[in-house]
Design an enzyme around this catalytic site. Structure first.
Site, PDB file in Angstrom:
ATOM      1  N   LYS A  80       0.857  -1.193   0.000  1.00 55.65           N
ATOM      2  CA  LYS A  80       0.000   0.000   0.000  1.00 55.65           C
ATOM      3  C   LYS A  80       0.893   1.244   0.000  1.00 55.65           C
ATOM      4  O   LYS A  80       1.909   1.283   0.708  1.00 55.65           O
ATOM      5  CB  LYS A  80      -0.884  -0.039   1.249  1.00 55.65           C
ATOM      6  N   SER A 155      -9.622   1.414   3.019  1.00 56.37           N
ATOM      7  CA  SER A 155      -8.793   2.202   2.142  1.00 56.37           C
ATOM      8  C   SER A 155      -7.720   1.400   1.399  1.00 56.37           C
ATOM      9  O   SER A 155      -7.186   1.866   0.404  1.00 56.37           O
ATOM     10  CB  SER A 155      -8.112   3.320   2.934  1.00 56.37           C
ATOM     11  N   SER A 179      -9.621  -0.847   7.378  1.00 58.34           N
ATOM     12  CA  SER A 179      -9.084  -0.748   6.017  1.00 58.34           C
ATOM     13  C   SER A 179      -8.291  -1.940   5.509  1.00 58.34           C
ATOM     14  O   SER A 179      -7.905  -1.962   4.345  1.00 58.34           O
ATOM     15  CB  SER A 179      -8.221   0.498   5.884  1.00 58.34           C
TER      16      SER A 179
HETATM   17  N1  GLN Z   1     -13.018   3.613   6.448  1.00 53.55           N
HETATM   18  C1  GLN Z   1     -12.499   4.126   7.682  1.00 53.55           C
HETATM   19  C2  GLN Z   1     -12.160   5.596   7.515  1.00 53.55           C
HETATM   20  O1  GLN Z   1     -12.461   6.117   6.502  1.00 53.55           O
HETATM   21  C3  GLN Z   1     -11.293   3.338   8.105  1.00 53.55           C
HETATM   22  C4  GLN Z   1     -10.074   3.705   7.349  1.00 53.55           C
HETATM   23  C5  GLN Z   1      -8.871   2.929   7.737  1.00 53.55           C
HETATM   24  O2  GLN Z   1      -8.950   1.893   8.412  1.00 53.55           O
HETATM   25  N2  GLN Z   1      -7.721   3.440   7.346  1.00 53.55           N
HETATM   26  O3  GLN Z   1     -11.615   6.203   8.368  1.00 53.55           O
END
Ligand code: GLN
Length: 488
Positions: A80, A155, A179
Site C-alpha cells: 500500500k 482504504s 481498512s
Molecule cells: N473507512 C475508515 C475511515 O475512513 C477506516 C479507514 C482505515 O482503516 N484506514 O476512516
C-alpha cells in the site's frame, strides 16, 4: 501467462527449494499479469519492474547456491502506498505527496527486503487511508476483480484487489478502522489487522496514530502467517511497538480448534444487514462448531457507539498528523503565494481532497479549546467502554466470530453520502478502538458471485489463534480457492 502467479507463497517457496521454479520465472509471470490485467483493475500506482527483476535474479542465485533467506525469499509482494519505500514514490494516494520519494524504508519494508521478498510495486488507496472504497484516491479508483463495476473496498483497496487478481502473492495494507478487513471481505481474500503494537509503524505515513496498524493480505492463512512472522516484533524506531515474544505462527496452524470457545456477539447481527451476509456468517460459525469449537452468545453492548467515537478520535489525530503538509517539508508547494500563510493555505487547498479536508475540519473542531471535553474527552471515555466490553467477553471465550461488514462490495458512486460510507466499518472499528487483532477470511459468496467476509477477533497479541482458526476453516471449505474471472 503461466500458472505460477496463482500459487500461494508457501507453494512458491516449496517449488523454489526443489528447483521446480525460479524467482525470476515467477516475478516475470506476475509482471505479465499486471501488464495484462491491471489496466482493468487499476490496483498499482507504481510498478517497480527493473528493481523486481534485479532482486529476483539475486534470489535465483541464493537458491542456486543453496542459501535462501527463508520462506519469503523470491516471493513477489506489493505494498500500500502509505508505506515509505526508499527511492520509490510513496504518495499516500494524495496530490500533496505526489512527488514525495522517501529517503528511508519503513521498518516492515526493510524486514521484507531482508527476508528476500521481491517488491513488484506500490498500491492504490484512499487518500491518507480515509475511506472504504478507494474512490477517495487522488489518482483513480481501483475496481473489484469480482465485478469491475464495484469497489474493492478501502482504504487498502489496491492491496486487496492485487492479491484477489493474482497480481501479487502477498501485500501489506493498513487498518485504522477496518481498512484491511473490509477490503479483504469485499475482494474475497484474507486480511489481518494485528494487535496495536505488534507491528512497527515506523515509516507508515500516519493517519490516526493510536489506531493505525500494518497487516497482510494473503491467499490463505499459511501465507498470512509467513508475512506476519517477518513484520512482527518490537522496533526501537517505534516506541509503541511492544516487546512481547513473537510465536512461530506457522507451527501452530495445524493444531486444530477442538474445544476452543467462540463468542457470537448479538450486536453484530443488526437490522438492515444483507441477509446473504448473515446466512454465510451463520454457516461459517456452524462449520467451526463441526470442527470441534464451542460457541456461546456474548454481548458487546457499546458497539453502537464505536462509530461515533471513532469519527471524533480518528479525525482529531489526523488533523494533528496532517499539519506537517505545509508546502515546506514535503511534496507539493503552491506557487504565486503572497506570503507564508498564503502559501500554506494554497498548498493545502490544492493538495488535499474533499474527504481529507472534511476530516481535518472535524478533528480541528473537536480538539478546539471550548469543545475538547464535549467531543474528544467524551469519545475517549466511549473508547474505554468499548475496550471493556471485549475484556469481559474474553473472560469467557477465546475468540469472537462475526461478520466483517454488514454488506458486500457496492457499486462505484453508490455511496456519495459520507455517513453511508462510514457505516461500512461498524463491525471493524470497535476492534481498532480496543487495539485487538482481527482477521477477515473468505466466508462465502452471494448468489451473484460477490465475496463475503467472516471476521475473527482475538485477545491482544493472540494472532496465532486467529490464524489457527482461519486455517482450520480453510480445511473445511473451498471459498479461499475461488478466483475471479478476468479476461486479458
Ligand atoms: N473507512 C475508515 C475511515 O475512513 C477506516 C479507514 C482505515 O482503516 N484506514 O476512516
Amino acid at each position: 501467462m503461466g500458472v505460477l502467479a496463482s500459487l500461494t507463497a508457501h507453494e512458491l517457496g516449496r517449488r523454489f527449494r526443489r528447483g521446480e521454479a525460479t524467482p525470476t520465472q515467477v516475478v516475470t509471470d506476475y509482471l505479465a499479469r499486471i501488464e495484462a490485467l491491471d489496466p482493468q483493475v487499476r490496483s498499482f500506482l507504481t510498478v517497480t519492474r527493473e528493481d523486481a527483476l534485479r532482486c529476483a535474479g539475486e534470489a535465483d542465485a541464493r537458491f542456486r547456491e543453496g542459501r535462501p533467506r527463508g520462506p519469503l525469499d523470491g516471493v513477489p509482494i506489493a505494498l500500500k502506498d502509505v508505506l515509505c519505500t526508499r527511492g520509490i514514490p510513496s504518495t499516500c494516494g494524495s496530490r500533496i505527496l505526489e512527488r514525495f520519494v522517501p529517503p528511508y524504508d519503513a521498518t516492515v519494508v526493510a524486514r521484507l527486503y531482508a527476508a528476500g521478498a521481491v517488491l513488484l510495486g506500490k498500491l492504490n488507496m484512499d487518500e491518507f487511508a480515509m475511506g472504504s472504497s478507494t474512490e477517495h484516491s487522488a489518482f483513480f479508483t481501483t475496481h473489484n476483480p469480482w465485478d469491475l463495476a464495484r469497489v474493492p473496498g478501502g482504504s487498502s483497496g489496491g492491496a486487496a484487489a492485487a492479491v484477489a487478481a493474482d497480481m501479487a502473492a502477498l501485500t501489506l495494507g493498513t487498518d485504522t478502522g477496518g481498512s484491511i478487513r473490509q477490503p479483504a471481505a469485499f475482494s474475497g481474500v484474507l486480511g489481518m489487522k494485528p494487535t496495536y503494537g505488534r507491528v512497527s509503524r515506523y515509516g507508515l505515513i500516519a493517519f490516526a496514530s493510536s489506531l493505525d496498524q500494518i497487516g497482510p493480505f494473503a491467499k490463505d492463512a499459511e501465507d498470512a502467517a509467513l508475512m506476519l512472522q517477518v513484520i512482527a516484533g518490537v522496533d526501537p524506531m517505534d516506541s509503541t511497538s511492544v516487546d512481547v515474544p513473537v510465536p512461530d505462527y506457522r507451527a501452530t496452524l495445524g493444531q486444530g480448534i477442538e474445544g476452543l470457545r467462540l463468542g457470537v456477539p448479538a450486536e453484530y447481527f443488526i437490522d438492515g444487514m444483507d441477509p446473504e451476509v448473515e446466512r454465510a456468517v451463520r454457516t461459517g460459525i456452524a462449520t467451526l462448531e463441526r470442527l470441534g469449537a464451542h460457541t456461546e452468545p456474548v454481548s458487546l453492548p457499546h458497539t453502537e457507539y464505536g462509530l461515533a467515537a471513532y469519527y471524533v478520535i480518528a479525525p482529531a489525530e489526523a488533523s494533528s498528523n496532517l499539519a506537517r503538509y505545509d508546502g515546506v517539508k514535503y511534496g507539493l508547494r503552491a506557487s504565486a503565494a503572497r506570503d507564508l500563510i498564503d502559501m500554506y493555505s494554497k498548498t493545502r487547498a490544492a493538495g488535499f481532497g474533499t474527504e481529507v479536508k472534511r476530516r481535518i475540519m472535524l478533528g480541528t473542531y473537536a480538539l478546539s479549546a471550548g469543545y475538547y471535553d464535549a467531543y474528544y474527552g467524551q469519545a475517549q471515555k466511549v473508547r474505554t467502554l468499548v475496550r471493556r466490553d471485549f475484556e469481559q467477553a474474553f473472560q469467557r471465550v477465546d475468540l469472537i466470530v462475526a461478520p466483517t461488514t454488514p454488506g458486500v462490495a457496492f457499486k462505484m458512486g453508490e455511496k456519495e453520502d459520507p455517513i453511508q460510507m462510514y457505516l461500512n466499518d461498524i463491525f471493524t472499528i470497535p476492534v481498532n478502538l480496543a487495539g485487538l487483532p482481527g482477521v477477515s477470511i473468505p466466508g462465502g459468496f452471494t448468489q451473484t458471485g460477490l465475496p463475503i467476509g467472516l471476521q475473527l477477533i482475538g485477545r491482544a497479541f493472540d494472532e496465532a489463534t486467529l490464524l489457527r482458526v482461519a486455517h482450520a476453516h480453510e480445511q473445511a471449505t473451498t471459498w479461499h480457492t475461488r478466483k475471479p474471472q478476468l479476461a486479458s
